[in-house]
Scaffold this active site. Structure first.
Site, short mmCIF file in Angstrom:
data_model
loop_
_atom_site.label_atom_id
_atom_site.label_comp_id
_atom_site.label_asym_id
_atom_site.label_seq_id
_atom_site.Cartn_x
_atom_site.Cartn_y
_atom_site.Cartn_z
N PHE A 32 56.10 -14.50 -26.38
CA PHE A 32 55.34 -13.10 -26.64
C PHE A 32 53.80 -13.49 -25.99
O PHE A 32 53.08 -12.58 -26.02
CB PHE A 32 55.21 -13.12 -27.95
CG PHE A 32 56.02 -11.57 -28.43
CD1 PHE A 32 55.20 -10.63 -29.10
CD2 PHE A 32 57.30 -11.38 -27.96
CE1 PHE A 32 55.73 -9.41 -29.45
CE2 PHE A 32 57.71 -9.97 -28.07
CZ PHE A 32 57.18 -9.17 -28.92
N THR A 96 50.55 -3.16 -39.80
CA THR A 96 50.05 -3.78 -41.02
C THR A 96 49.09 -3.14 -41.84
O THR A 96 48.32 -2.14 -41.18
CB THR A 96 49.66 -5.23 -40.72
OG1 THR A 96 49.18 -5.74 -42.14
CG2 THR A 96 48.66 -5.09 -39.79
N TYR A 120 43.20 -10.77 -37.34
CA TYR A 120 44.70 -10.39 -37.37
C TYR A 120 44.62 -8.95 -37.41
O TYR A 120 45.64 -8.28 -36.79
CB TYR A 120 45.43 -11.03 -38.76
CG TYR A 120 46.81 -10.36 -38.78
CD1 TYR A 120 47.83 -10.64 -38.16
CD2 TYR A 120 47.01 -9.54 -39.94
CE1 TYR A 120 48.86 -10.19 -38.31
CE2 TYR A 120 48.14 -9.10 -40.38
CZ TYR A 120 49.21 -9.34 -39.41
OH TYR A 120 50.60 -8.77 -39.51
N LYS A 124 46.40 -6.37 -34.47
CA LYS A 124 47.68 -5.58 -34.69
C LYS A 124 47.25 -3.98 -34.36
O LYS A 124 47.79 -3.17 -33.82
CB LYS A 124 47.97 -5.38 -36.30
CG LYS A 124 48.91 -6.71 -36.60
CD LYS A 124 49.83 -7.12 -35.85
CE LYS A 124 51.00 -6.20 -36.07
NZ LYS A 124 52.31 -6.59 -35.58
N TRP A 145 52.64 -6.93 -47.38
CA TRP A 145 53.11 -7.89 -48.06
C TRP A 145 54.67 -8.21 -48.02
O TRP A 145 55.46 -8.07 -49.05
CB TRP A 145 52.88 -7.61 -49.76
CG TRP A 145 51.31 -7.61 -49.96
CD1 TRP A 145 50.23 -7.34 -49.14
CD2 TRP A 145 50.77 -7.38 -51.55
NE1 TRP A 145 49.18 -7.24 -50.12
CE2 TRP A 145 49.30 -6.92 -51.08
CE3 TRP A 145 51.25 -7.37 -52.57
CZ2 TRP A 145 48.64 -6.86 -52.25
CZ3 TRP A 145 50.16 -7.21 -53.58
CH2 TRP A 145 48.99 -7.18 -53.59
#
Length: 283
Positions: A32, A96, A120, A124, A145
């Site tokens: 990736f 997310t 992060y 995303k 979560w």
């Protein structure tokens, strides 16, 4: 239906691998950090849809590796989305709650403006933008979560620490809900199937367990179900500093997913019971 899944060892990918018609690709076939090489895997014959379950998920490390995180979570999903569009394949991309800033107490709607507070989340969000810009049949599924019996996760950590200590201090001012990876996997397959039949269902959706809870409340439920005699003391996030700030409000409004795809929120307490059973922590 034959589904190509990018990802093999993560919590979601391992649950997807258990489902019929799924082929999971690991790093040995789809690295990736190389967008073009990963996208080239889409050209294989016999694929009906694609799910991107692979991701850079080291939230704190991303603060010092944002470029790598953005390649893995942003550029590579974008390249895969372009390949899917070229081959007429529906795509489900997992995102997310961290794309939001965590302000307020109202559950986030899919159309609310993102404003990530850490690297992060920014990576995303870059993936969401790249997937959307590809112009194909795509569903972006934000979740939060994620929990399962696989890999390193909160449930396993609590079971280990709870067996060692009489009391644990757990953050109580971050509110959201655990989401069982098994429920996400089932949702992804159903979304891929419906997207193939109705491309008009492309869009951004939310999936999260119910009811809402804090991390401290989640820990207490783990101990209760596993019959672990460990007390939980709630603490503020300020008492547990991390390199990457976490959003305080991770509540997600999942109404659109149920309306469009007829996929309801899973009860995370039921999912937790299944996870504990798989781990041998309850009958």
């Amino acid at each position: 239906m034959n589904i190509l899944v990018f990802g093999k060892t993560g919590q979601l990918a391992q649950e997807l691998s258990r489902l019929e018609g799924v082929t999971c690709l690991g790093r040995d076939h789809a690295e990736f950090s190389d967008p073009a090489a990963a996208a080239a895997q889409v050209a294989g014959a016999g694929i009906d849809a694609v799910i991107i379950a692979a991701a850079y998920t080291a939230v704190d490390r991303a603060e010092s590796e944002e470029r790598l995180a953005t390649t893995i979570n942003g550029a590579t999903p974008g390249a895969i989305a372009q390949a899917c569009a070229a081959h007429g394949l529906p795509l489900v991309y997992i995102s997310t709650d961290y794309v939001f800033d965590g302000s307020g107490e109202t559950p986030w709607q899919p159309g609310d403006a993102p404003a990530p507070v850490n690297a992060y989340g920014r990576s995303k969000l870059a993936g969401e933008a790249a997937v959307g810009a590809a112009g194909g049949v795509t569903a972006i599924l934000r979740t939060s979560w994620v929990v399962s019996a696989h890999g390193n996760n909160f449930v396993k950590t609590m079971l280990r620490l709870g067996a060692e200590r009489d009391q644990l201090s757990i953050v109580a001012d971050q509110i959201g809900a655990p989401t069982p990876a098994r429920a996400i996997a089932a949702a992804c397959l159903e979304m891929a199937r419906q997207l193939a039949e109705d491309p008009g269902k492309s869009g951004i959706y939310h999936l999260q367990g119910a009811p809402e809870v804090s991390w401290a409340g989640f820990a207490a439920e783990i101990f209760a179900q596993a019959d672990v005699a460990c007390a939980v003391a709630g603490i503020p996030s300020s008492a547990y500093p991390t390199p990457a700030p976490r959003p305080l409000n991770s509540r997600l409004d999942c109404t659109t997913l149920e309306t469009v795809f007829n996929i309801a929120q899973p009860d995370w307490r039921v999912g937790l019971a299944d996870i504990l059973h798989d781990l041998g922590a309850r009958p």
